[in-house]
Write an enzyme that holds these catalytic residues in place. Structure first.
Site, PDB file in Angstrom:
ATOM      1  N   ARG A  67      41.155  15.872  23.379  1.00  0.00           N
ATOM      2  CA  ARG A  67      42.131  16.361  24.368  1.00  0.00           C
ATOM      3  C   ARG A  67      43.128  17.322  23.716  1.00  0.00           C
ATOM      4  O   ARG A  67      43.744  18.143  24.381  1.00  0.00           O
ATOM      5  CB  ARG A  67      42.870  15.201  25.046  1.00  0.00           C
ATOM      6  N   TYR A 120      45.421  33.281  46.683  1.00  0.00           N
ATOM      7  CA  TYR A 120      44.362  32.296  46.912  1.00  0.00           C
ATOM      8  C   TYR A 120      44.955  31.111  47.684  1.00  0.00           C
ATOM      9  O   TYR A 120      46.086  30.677  47.402  1.00  0.00           O
ATOM     10  CB  TYR A 120      43.819  31.852  45.546  1.00  0.00           C
ATOM     11  N   ASP A 185      46.980  36.893  38.879  1.00  0.00           N
ATOM     12  CA  ASP A 185      45.668  36.267  39.072  1.00  0.00           C
ATOM     13  C   ASP A 185      44.637  37.390  39.087  1.00  0.00           C
ATOM     14  O   ASP A 185      44.595  38.211  40.001  1.00  0.00           O
ATOM     15  CB  ASP A 185      45.649  35.468  40.378  1.00  0.00           C
ATOM     16  N   LYS A 210      34.488  31.571  38.987  1.00  0.00           N
ATOM     17  CA  LYS A 210      33.954  32.703  39.746  1.00  0.00           C
ATOM     18  C   LYS A 210      33.126  33.621  38.833  1.00  0.00           C
ATOM     19  O   LYS A 210      32.112  33.186  38.314  1.00  0.00           O
ATOM     20  CB  LYS A 210      35.106  33.426  40.433  1.00  0.00           C
TER      21      LYS A 210
END
Ligand SMILES: *Cc1c(COP(=O)(O)O)cnc(C)c1O
Length: 404
Positions: A67, A120, A185, A210
């Site tokens: 992590r 978005y 973005d 994407k």
């Protein structure tokens, strides 16, 4: 393999970025580091390494625990940072996890955010929900300066925006923001067509789900930024556990060499489809930066290298006609998401932007007849034939509807 330089072509960087360390180790294909923990033989060194990573730094010695640091993820981060022209990049488990981390890091600097719609749907929802305890001022792209306050921690824009393809002038946004960091973005444009850091942005966000993944089989988010912000973002990531799985990082890195090719080939197909849609009798509007008159600020060439492969279009006959098109496409997949090797079509008002305030949604151009198309790598003629037959059925359906 020598380290790529700024003059190395984008294509070469896409193939080699983030893999230099493997060449040094004599490894050709990328390994996947799945280990969740790492041996700590020297307690003093291991402890100092853990402390460095807990503060957002990189390991000094053992990575201790996955992590905190994962080599497969780190190699991909380096690759993406290079393509965006950023000092560093930090990866997360999804695009929304990346947005959340940026907002949590921003909150340490002030409680106010300025955001420009459309964004978005998920980002809009998160900002509007108040869940992170941030106050949000929604501004038009030319009203950012007026919305800035002493406690403004971040300006958020998307260009081209999801789903309307509206473009904002990043240099103007950065000028208006003054000392306030700007987050862009860049999911729609990809690092191949647009590098916001060159225009003064501080943080560049990608839903790597994407184009960067490109094959519809990975969820991931990335932020390319400077050393200070990368440190803060890693700190948030260590604390909240929003990590990217190494298998996902491997798939993303494997998709990187073909990114320039995919983006350009998909863009070529999109240009053909957009021009034909614009002439189709069932279509009332097409939103695509590459069409004549749709780039009034002259951003193509100056800010973006090409129009990309996404477009939005509106059909005559409102929601009903759009629903027929969505139901009748056969080659295209009616599905949310975008940037995949196959073509996807979706209805933002009903799906991705359903959760956005209805008035704000209409105001930013997301009408009931609007569909968003993400053009894939299929032959453009096959795609057009599919779209044409679906549009014909929508026209016939609407004609039946009016005669009833
Ligand atoms: C999909 C998307 C996101 C969210 O990313 P996820 O990976 O789905 O969490 C953020 N911004 C844009 C522009 C997107 O298209």
């Amino acid at each position: 393999m020598s380290k790529p330089t700024a003059s190395t072509s984008l294509e070469t960087q896409a193939v080699h970025a983030g893999r230099e360390v493997l060449h040094e180790q004599g490894i050709h294909a990328m390994p996947i580091d799945l280990s969740s923990t790492y041996p700590v033989q020297n307690l003093d060194e291991g402890g100092r390494s853990l402390e460095a990573m807990a503060m957002g730094g990189l390991p000094i010695g053992s990575p201790v625990y996955s992590r905190l640091y994962n080599p497969t993820v780190a190699r991909y981060e380096q690759g993406l940072a290079q393509l965006e022209g950023a000092a560093e990049c930090v990866a997360f488990g999804s695009g929304m996890a990346a947005v959340t981390a940026c907002l949590m890091a921003a909150k340490q600097r002030g409680g106010h955010i300025v955001a420009v719609r459309p964004l978005y749907g998920g980002t809009d929802h998160l900002l509007a929900s108040g869940m992170l305890g941030l106050e949000v001022s929604w501004a038009e792209a030319d009203g950012i300066a007026a919305a800035i306050r002493p406690d403004t921690a971040m300006v958020i824009v998307e260009t081209p925006a999801n789903p309307t393809l509206a473009m904002v002038d990043l240099e103007d946004v950065v000028r208006q923001a003054g000392k306030v960091p700007v987050l862009v973005d860049n999911t729609f444009a990809t690092p191949i067509l647009q590098n916001p850091i060159k225009h003064g942005a501080t943080l560049v966000l990608h839903s790597a789900t994407k184009f960067l993944g490109g094959h519809g089989d990975v969820l991931a988010g990335l932020v390319a930024t400077n050393n200070d912000w990368a440190t803060e973002l890693r700190k948030v990531r260590v604390i909240t556990g929003n990590v990217l799985h190494p298998l996902a990082a491997y798939l993303l890195h494997r998709s990187l060499p073909t990114l320039p090719l995919r983006v350009r080939a998909q863009q070529d197909g999109a240009k053909i489809i957009a021009e034909r849609l614009a002439k189709h009798p069932a279509v009332s509007a097409v939103h695509f930066p590459g069409l004549q008159g749709q780039d009034p600020k002259g951003l193509l060439g100056r800010q973006m290298k090409g129009p990309g492969s996404l477009m939005a279009f509106e059909v005559k006959g409102g929601f009903e006609a759009a629903a027929i098109v969505m139901a009748e496409v056969k080659l295209m997949t009616p599905a949310v998401s975008l940037g995949s090797v196959d073509t996807l079509i979706q209805h933002p008002a009903a799906l991705t932007h359903r959760v956005v305030d209805a008035e704000a949604r209409e105001h930013s151009g997301v009408s009931q007849s609007l569909m968003r198309l993400s053009v894939g790598l299929e032959g453009p003629e096959d795609l057009w034939a599919d779209l044409e037959q679906a549009l014909a059925k929508a026209m016939a359906g609407m004609a039946v509807g009016t005669s009833r």
